[in-house]
Design an enzyme around this catalytic site. Structure first.
Site, PDB file in Angstrom:
ATOM      1  N   ASP A  97       0.861  -1.180   0.000  1.00 21.09           N
ATOM      2  CA  ASP A  97       0.000   0.000   0.000  1.00 21.09           C
ATOM      3  C   ASP A  97       0.898   1.231   0.000  1.00 21.09           C
ATOM      4  O   ASP A  97       1.665   1.446   0.936  1.00 21.09           O
ATOM      5  CB  ASP A  97      -0.847  -0.047   1.287  1.00 21.09           C
ATOM      6  CG  ASP A  97      -2.106   0.792   1.205  1.00 21.09           C
ATOM      7  OD1 ASP A  97      -2.073   1.842   0.538  1.00 21.09           O
ATOM      8  OD2 ASP A  97      -3.110   0.392   1.838  1.00 21.09           O
ATOM      9  N   ASP A 198      -2.786   4.829  -2.353  1.00 20.20           N
ATOM     10  CA  ASP A 198      -3.703   5.495  -1.428  1.00 20.20           C
ATOM     11  C   ASP A 198      -4.157   6.851  -1.990  1.00 20.20           C
ATOM     12  O   ASP A 198      -3.333   7.624  -2.486  1.00 20.20           O
ATOM     13  CB  ASP A 198      -2.939   5.716  -0.115  1.00 20.20           C
ATOM     14  CG  ASP A 198      -3.812   6.198   1.020  1.00 20.20           C
ATOM     15  OD1 ASP A 198      -4.726   5.464   1.410  1.00 20.20           O
ATOM     16  OD2 ASP A 198      -3.570   7.315   1.522  1.00 20.20           O
ATOM     17  N   GLU A 249      -6.856   4.062  -5.198  1.00 21.81           N
ATOM     18  CA  GLU A 249      -7.986   4.449  -4.363  1.00 21.81           C
ATOM     19  C   GLU A 249      -8.419   5.845  -4.806  1.00 21.81           C
ATOM     20  O   GLU A 249      -7.667   6.799  -4.696  1.00 21.81           O
ATOM     21  CB  GLU A 249      -7.609   4.472  -2.883  1.00 21.81           C
ATOM     22  CG  GLU A 249      -8.845   4.707  -2.010  1.00 21.81           C
ATOM     23  CD  GLU A 249      -8.533   5.263  -0.624  1.00 21.81           C
ATOM     24  OE1 GLU A 249      -9.374   5.121   0.262  1.00 21.81           O
ATOM     25  OE2 GLU A 249      -7.463   5.881  -0.438  1.00 21.81           O
ATOM     26  N   HIS A 323     -10.705  -1.406   5.336  1.00 22.48           N
ATOM     27  CA  HIS A 323     -10.370  -0.937   6.685  1.00 22.48           C
ATOM     28  C   HIS A 323     -10.972   0.432   6.996  1.00 22.48           C
ATOM     29  O   HIS A 323     -10.780   0.929   8.103  1.00 22.48           O
ATOM     30  CB  HIS A 323      -8.862  -0.883   6.832  1.00 22.48           C
ATOM     31  CG  HIS A 323      -8.245   0.095   5.886  1.00 22.48           C
ATOM     32  ND1 HIS A 323      -8.226  -0.103   4.509  1.00 22.48           N
ATOM     33  CD2 HIS A 323      -7.680   1.307   6.092  1.00 22.48           C
ATOM     34  CE1 HIS A 323      -7.675   0.949   3.937  1.00 22.48           C
ATOM     35  NE2 HIS A 323      -7.323   1.812   4.858  1.00 22.48           N
ATOM     36  N   ASP A 324     -11.624   1.052   6.022  1.00 20.51           N
ATOM     37  CA  ASP A 324     -12.259   2.354   6.249  1.00 20.51           C
ATOM     38  C   ASP A 324     -13.775   2.252   6.307  1.00 20.51           C
ATOM     39  O   ASP A 324     -14.468   3.269   6.420  1.00 20.51           O
ATOM     40  CB  ASP A 324     -11.906   3.331   5.111  1.00 20.51           C
ATOM     41  CG  ASP A 324     -10.424   3.652   5.052  1.00 20.51           C
ATOM     42  OD1 ASP A 324      -9.783   3.684   6.120  1.00 20.51           O
ATOM     43  OD2 ASP A 324      -9.921   3.877   3.935  1.00 20.51           O
TER      44      ASP A 324
HETATM   45  C1  GLC Z   1      -7.094   6.312   2.619  1.00 23.18           C
HETATM   46  C2  GLC Z   1      -6.865   5.168   3.565  1.00 23.18           C
HETATM   47  C3  GLC Z   1      -7.237   5.627   4.940  1.00 23.18           C
HETATM   48  C4  GLC Z   1      -6.344   6.772   5.309  1.00 23.18           C
HETATM   49  C5  GLC Z   1      -6.375   7.886   4.255  1.00 23.18           C
HETATM   50  C6  GLC Z   1      -5.229   8.831   4.428  1.00 23.18           C
HETATM   51  O1  GLC Z   1      -8.408   6.678   2.505  1.00 23.18           O
HETATM   52  O2  GLC Z   1      -7.571   4.041   3.147  1.00 23.18           O
HETATM   53  O3  GLC Z   1      -7.186   4.602   5.887  1.00 23.18           O
HETATM   54  O4  GLC Z   1      -6.722   7.301   6.538  1.00 23.18           O
HETATM   55  O5  GLC Z   1      -6.285   7.391   2.958  1.00 23.18           O
HETATM   56  O6  GLC Z   1      -4.016   8.217   4.080  1.00 23.18           O
END
Ligand code: GLC
Ligand code: CA
Length: 553
Positions: A97, A198, A249, A323-324
């Site tokens: 990641d 990310d 993402e 995880h979010d």
């Molecule tokens: C993404 C991750 C999350 C994190 C954010 C900032 O959304 O999945 O867990 O807090 O980015 O890095």
């Protein structure tokens, strides 16, 4: 392992909550090695691990201090090398990641910037405030509050779209881009088979102006140079190896941009995560409210992304959980009477779509939202900030807590439930307490009992993952929405080289009937979540509570 990502399934691990082998209450990399056979048994092709690099852990590793070294709480470089090698032996590729929108303020680059080194100051966005001293813009941090932090000694602010300890990187600076390419190549050389990037569609900032109508996201989401930067990253790093799987993402993205990000021949990424389908229980973009999930909207969004991405020869990552996100069985299914049926139904809807399915740790055993009754049990910075913000807006502590219980990211972060021993087998009885509380339902919801039961959610996911490899229409077929306006049925048709697949699912806990359903002569049932085979066709299908059926010709 399938190297064709259309036939592959990815398993996501949040290492901190997966398996603890040294009794400090934190999951670790040796814990992931220990459980590789479990994932092999499930049948997944890739494992995506959320970040375990050196980090102060203010955002659980999404605040990276050093991309080249392992946080000692998770293990060592030798552990990582062993994990990659052991994965490879089992035909499982490791995906890492990569958090490149921002770094921890403890990263060397930021520390040098704070010493006043102009070379490194230009790695970030330092800007003067407004004439009255207010921050440069009114943009809001995704974790609450203004997105700019004042630095007295420069009389300037730096930008942080997330926590104040996560400083945004200036991708317009070529030196930043070169450093990032170096990091990606470093991990490719170690044998990493994929990357998740990310919030990668936030890396190209546009103009710094006040947002009169929103929180500022329109100025930096899918920004002006985003495609240029992604193409460059592709060309300079993973683009040299066609088998490397990449997923971006994409925060609040537009579908038009995703045609480019994840086009078959646009030279950017293999696929994208988008989140619009997971905002159907928000009020617009506002997550910290209680509104029931809008099923019609959920279908509409998923179908739109499915059909339009297909039209543009672009590829989706398909998923409910990470995880979010809260746990899907609690969110769109039923934790109670129809726990097993609804978990299987939700898995079916995702795994038969056009896209690469992602399974988040614990989803395959039907893990549910937390049972935390006190705010002190929550750990996530976003939840804790918004708990305060909600009360500042006038909500009572108990109303604010209720909202946090429903939406908190900690719902997906409680320890993986391996068995019915102490701490759910996440760690041992004589360990330090886990960093976050174990869900009290672990004696019933755990991997050991699921493995022992041939009819379990785990066994069902195993079949879904295998079907994608065996039945080409699942991996390669076109998609056509069905029952679009039905109030409780989610259904679609997939077609490929004369083959056809019909997927139907009842999203509610009451029997329902779907009139003008397709005729199934010549079809055979591939999979379903009720054993007594209700013959569906007699001008209509009847679906039991949360029933799903998949038919193939
Ligand atoms: C993404 C991750 C999350 C994190 C954010 C900032 O959304 O999945 O867990 O807090 O980015 O890095
Ligand atoms: Ca540990």
């Amino acid at each position: 392992m399938s190297t064709d990502f259309r036939k592959s399934t990815v398993y996501q691990i949040y290492p901190k909550s997966f398996c603890d082998t040294n009794k400090d209450g934190l999951g670790d990399l040796r814990g992931v090695i220990k459980k590789l056979d479990y994932m092999k048994e499930l049948g997944v092709d890739y494992i995506w691990l959320t970040p375990f690099f050196v980090s102060p852990q203010n955002d659980n590793g999404y605040d990276v201090e050093d991309y080249y070294n392992i946080d000692p709480r998770y293990g060592t470089m030798e552990d990582v090398e062993e994990l990659i090698a052991e994965g490879k032996k089992r035909g499982i590729g490791l995906m890492f990641d990569m958090v490149f929108n921002h770094v921890s303020t403890r990263h060397e680059w930021f520390r040098k910037a704070m010493e006043g080194d102009p070379y490194y100051k230009d790695f970030f966005f330092f800007r003067k405030g407004k004439d009255d001293g207010a921050p440069p813009t009114n943009w809001e941090s995704k974790f609450g509050g203004n997105a700019w932090e004042y630095v007295e000694k420069f009389d300037e602010y730096y930008l942080h779209l997330f926590d104040v300890t996560q400083a945004d990187l200036n991708w317009d600076n070529e030196n930043v881009r070169r450093e990032i390419q170096k990091i990606v190549r470093f991990w490719m050389d170690k044998g990493v088979r994929g990357f998740r990037f990310d919030v990668v569609n936030l890396i190209s900032k546009g103009v710094f102006e006040d947002d009169q109508t929103g929180d500022g996201r329109k100025y930096y989401t899918d920004g002006p140079n985003i495609h240029k930067y992604l193409k460059e990253l592709h060309d300079m790093t993973f683009g040299t190896d066609a088998e490397i799987l990449t997923v971006g993402e994409m925060s609040s993205t537009s579908i038009e941009n995703c045609y480019q990000y994840a086009g078959a021949d646009t030279g950017e990424l293999s696929m994208v995560f988008s989140f619009h389908h997971l905002k159907v229980d928000f009020m617009g973009n506002e997550k910290w409210v209680l509104v029931p999930a809008d099923f019609a909207k959920l279908k509409k969004i998923i179908f739109e992304w499915q059909t339009k991405m297909a039209e543009h020869n672009a590829w989706n990552a398909v998923f409910w959980c990470n995880h979010d996100q809260p746990r899907v069985v609690s969110r769109f299914g039923d934790e109670g009477r129809y726990w097993k049926e609804s978990a299987k139904m939700l898995g079916t809807v995702i795994h038969c779509l056009r896209g690469t399915p992602y399974v988040y740790q614990g989803e395959e055993i039907g893990m549910t939202n937390t049972d935390f009754a006190e705010i002190s049990q929550f750990k996530d910075v976003e939840s804790l900030n918004h708990y305060e913000i909600l009360q500042n807006k006038g909500l009572s502590a108990s109303d604010a807590l209720r909202i946090v219980q429903i939406h908190s990211r900690d719902n997906g972060r409680t320890p993986m439930q391996w068995d019915d021993s102490a701490y759910a087998g996440f760690t041992s009885a004589d360990s330090k307490k886990p960093w976050i509380g174990v869900n009290g339902n672990y004696p019933r919801v755990n991997a050991a009992s699921q493995l022992a039961d041939p009819d379990s959610i785990f066994r069902y996911y195993q079949k879904l993952i295998a079907l994608r490899k065996e039945v080409d229409v699942i991996a390669f077929g076109d998609i056509e929405p069905l029952a679009e306006s039905h109030p409780s049925v989610f259904a679609y048709r997939r077609t490929y080289e004369g083959h056809e697949l019909i997927v139907a699912a009842n999203f509610y806990g009451r029997e329902c009937s779907w009139k003008s359903a397709p005729d199934l002569s010549g079809f055979k049932k591939l999979i379903g979540n009720y054993s007594e085979g209700s013959v569906p066709y007699n001008g209509k299908w009847t679906l039991k509570p949360y029933e799903t059926q998949v038919w193939y010709k």
